[in-house]
Write an enzyme that holds these catalytic residues in place. Structure first.
Site, PDB file in Angstrom:
ATOM      1  N   PHE A 138       0.861  -1.185   0.000  1.00  8.99           N
ATOM      2  CA  PHE A 138       0.000   0.000   0.000  1.00  8.99           C
ATOM      3  C   PHE A 138       0.895   1.232   0.000  1.00  8.99           C
ATOM      4  O   PHE A 138       1.754   1.382   0.868  1.00  8.99           O
ATOM      5  CB  PHE A 138      -0.915   0.026   1.230  1.00  8.99           C
ATOM      6  CG  PHE A 138      -1.871   1.186   1.221  1.00  8.99           C
ATOM      7  CD1 PHE A 138      -3.062   1.120   0.507  1.00  8.99           C
ATOM      8  CD2 PHE A 138      -1.583   2.357   1.912  1.00  8.99           C
ATOM      9  CE1 PHE A 138      -3.946   2.193   0.490  1.00  8.99           C
ATOM     10  CE2 PHE A 138      -2.451   3.427   1.895  1.00  8.99           C
ATOM     11  CZ  PHE A 138      -3.640   3.354   1.182  1.00  8.99           C
ATOM     12  N   ASP A 223       9.309   2.937   1.294  1.00  3.56           N
ATOM     13  CA  ASP A 223       8.117   3.633   1.761  1.00  3.56           C
ATOM     14  C   ASP A 223       8.050   3.435   3.277  1.00  3.56           C
ATOM     15  O   ASP A 223       7.657   2.375   3.761  1.00  3.56           O
ATOM     16  CB  ASP A 223       6.875   3.056   1.081  1.00  3.56           C
ATOM     17  CG  ASP A 223       5.564   3.659   1.586  1.00  3.56           C
ATOM     18  OD1 ASP A 223       5.572   4.311   2.656  1.00  3.56           O
ATOM     19  OD2 ASP A 223       4.532   3.455   0.938  1.00  3.56           O
ATOM     20  N   LYS A 252       2.750  10.561   8.098  1.00  5.93           N
ATOM     21  CA  LYS A 252       2.107  10.171   9.350  1.00  5.93           C
ATOM     22  C   LYS A 252       2.776  10.817  10.563  1.00  5.93           C
ATOM     23  O   LYS A 252       2.563  11.977  10.835  1.00  5.93           O
ATOM     24  CB  LYS A 252       2.049   8.647   9.457  1.00  5.93           C
ATOM     25  CG  LYS A 252       1.073   7.998   8.476  1.00  5.93           C
ATOM     26  CD  LYS A 252       0.906   6.522   8.738  1.00  5.93           C
ATOM     27  CE  LYS A 252      -0.049   5.845   7.779  1.00  5.93           C
ATOM     28  NZ  LYS A 252      -1.457   6.201   7.962  1.00  5.93           N
TER      29      LYS A 252
END
Length: 402
Positions: A138, A223, A252
């Protein structure tokens, strides 16, 4: 007009892209939240790994208030001190020479994927444009990032997907060898796959990816949107693996709750992003950058990073005990405070039910698909809050098992 929003108002006014819980928190402090009725919740979700320092951390609040009286936003027609201070801090504490600031993990990955293709184009020619990613990965919700991500459910129904993307099997180096060639511009990987169930990469797998990329003049992209910024107990997960990527994306936790993200790379690779090749209106926003610097300085302290391991051990001990008591977990895995508890039969599809039972018991947590409970709490959650949260999870599981 006086109006108190309700959960039903979400269905009235918001697009149905989410199905939030019925609770509407209105106040938070540390790892606790309260709703309008004063009900208290312990937060094991952390805003999906965003609230790395909990809610309303004093240092972040101070940074936000101080910057609010100065400059909020300028756009990238100009620059601002907070953005430069944050970029410098990231460069000084990572492998990187250059930073691109933006507002979300999807934006950071979009920038990374454009960068690797542009670098390959300029350095090697138009033929070198293939990106290799992994099934169940993802990387965000833009059309490019969901296409690179290995979950077709996020790209189906939106028309033809971008070409030049192939998917290997995570933790299977042979599957990468079968795909990589001289047309490959990059391999993109999460050191810990979060969305697909909190699956850490094997160290030899990441080392093998580094070697394959070097052999084929391809770039290695990490990532670290979810697993970075202190989540594993190191500032970034690549530091634990001893494998240095060419490009790293972070979001985040980097903003501690304020929308913020960054793409990090080297001088050599970054040189192809000349003026006009990429941009972001909100990238480097002064408010976000001021909060981000305060967040990263705090997260990067030895006090915070050194405390992650003991908190991980406490989570794991309780989860394994609960798994034995109720037969609910087949495996507990993860690193630091990114933890997944895989549900055993007959609970394998009941993650959402456990979330709802947990809310009733005053506990917020997450799922990663229907079959894995995901825990991404504040990095500074107290041992007492972990203990109390586990008591509440025990009661929730008793409801489900009963």
């Amino acid at each position: 007009m006086s109006w108190t929003p309700s959960r039903a108002d979400f269905d009235t006014y918001m697009l149905p892209t989410y199905a939030p819980q019925n609770v509407i928190p209105v106040r938070g402090e540390g790892s606790r939240l309260w709703d309008r009725e004063g009900r208290e919740f312990i937060d094991f979700a952390g805003g999906i790994a965003v609230n790395a320092l909990g809610h309303c951390h004093p240092r972040l609040v101070e940074a936000l208030k101080a910057q609010a009286d100065k400059v909020w936003h300028l756009s990238n027609v100009y620059t601002n001190e907070p953005a430069l201070r944050l970029a410098r801090w990231l460069v000084e504490h990572t492998f990187a020479d250059k930073v691109f600031l933006c507002s979300s993990g999807g934006e950071a990955n979009e920038a990374a994927f454009k960068l690797v293709r542009r670098y390959a184009h300029d350095m090697h020619g138009e033929h070198k444009q293939k990106i290799i990613s992994f099934r169940q990965a993802f990387h965000g919700r833009t059309f490019f990032t969901v296409s690179v991500g290995g979950q077709p459910k996020y790209s189906q129904g939106f028309g033809p997907v971008p070409g030049g993307i192939e998917h290997a099997e995570f933790n299977d180096l042979d599957s990468v060898r079968a795909l990589i060639d001289d047309q490959t511009c990059a391999v993109v990987v999460e050191p810990i796959q979060g969305e697909s169930g909190v699956r850490p990469a094997d160290p030899e797998f990441l080392r093998g990816l580094r070697e394959l990329c070097d052999q084929h003049q391809a770039l290695l992209v990490f990532d670290e949107v979810q697993c970075g910024a202190g989540r594993t107990g190191s500032l970034y997960a690549y530091m634990e693996y001893g494998v240095v990527p060419d490009v790293l994306t972070t979001a985040k936790a980097i903003g501690g709750g304020f929308p913020l993200a960054a793409m990090l790379t080297t001088d050599e690779i970054g040189k192809v992003f000349v003026v006009g090749t990429h941009g972001s209106t909100y990238g480097g926003n002064a408010l976000a950058s001021a909060v981000g610097l305060a967040a990263m300085e705090t997260i990067g302290s030895s006090e915070v990073l050194d405390g992650v391991a003991s908190r991980h051990a406490l989570f794991r001990r309780h989860l394994e005990a609960l798994g034995e008591r109720y037969g609910v977990f087949s495996q507990v895995r993860g690193k630091g405070l990114l933890i997944g508890a895989e549900l055993a039969e007959p609970y394998a599809e009941r993650g959402r039910d456990i979330l709802e039972a947990s809310i009733e018991e005053g506990l917020m947590l997450l799922v990663a698909g229907p079959g894995v409970l995901r825990f991404t709490p504040s990095l500074v959650i107290t041992p007492a809050e972990i203990e109390e949260g586990m008591v509440r999870l025990d009661r929730a599981l008793a409801r489900i098992a009963g």
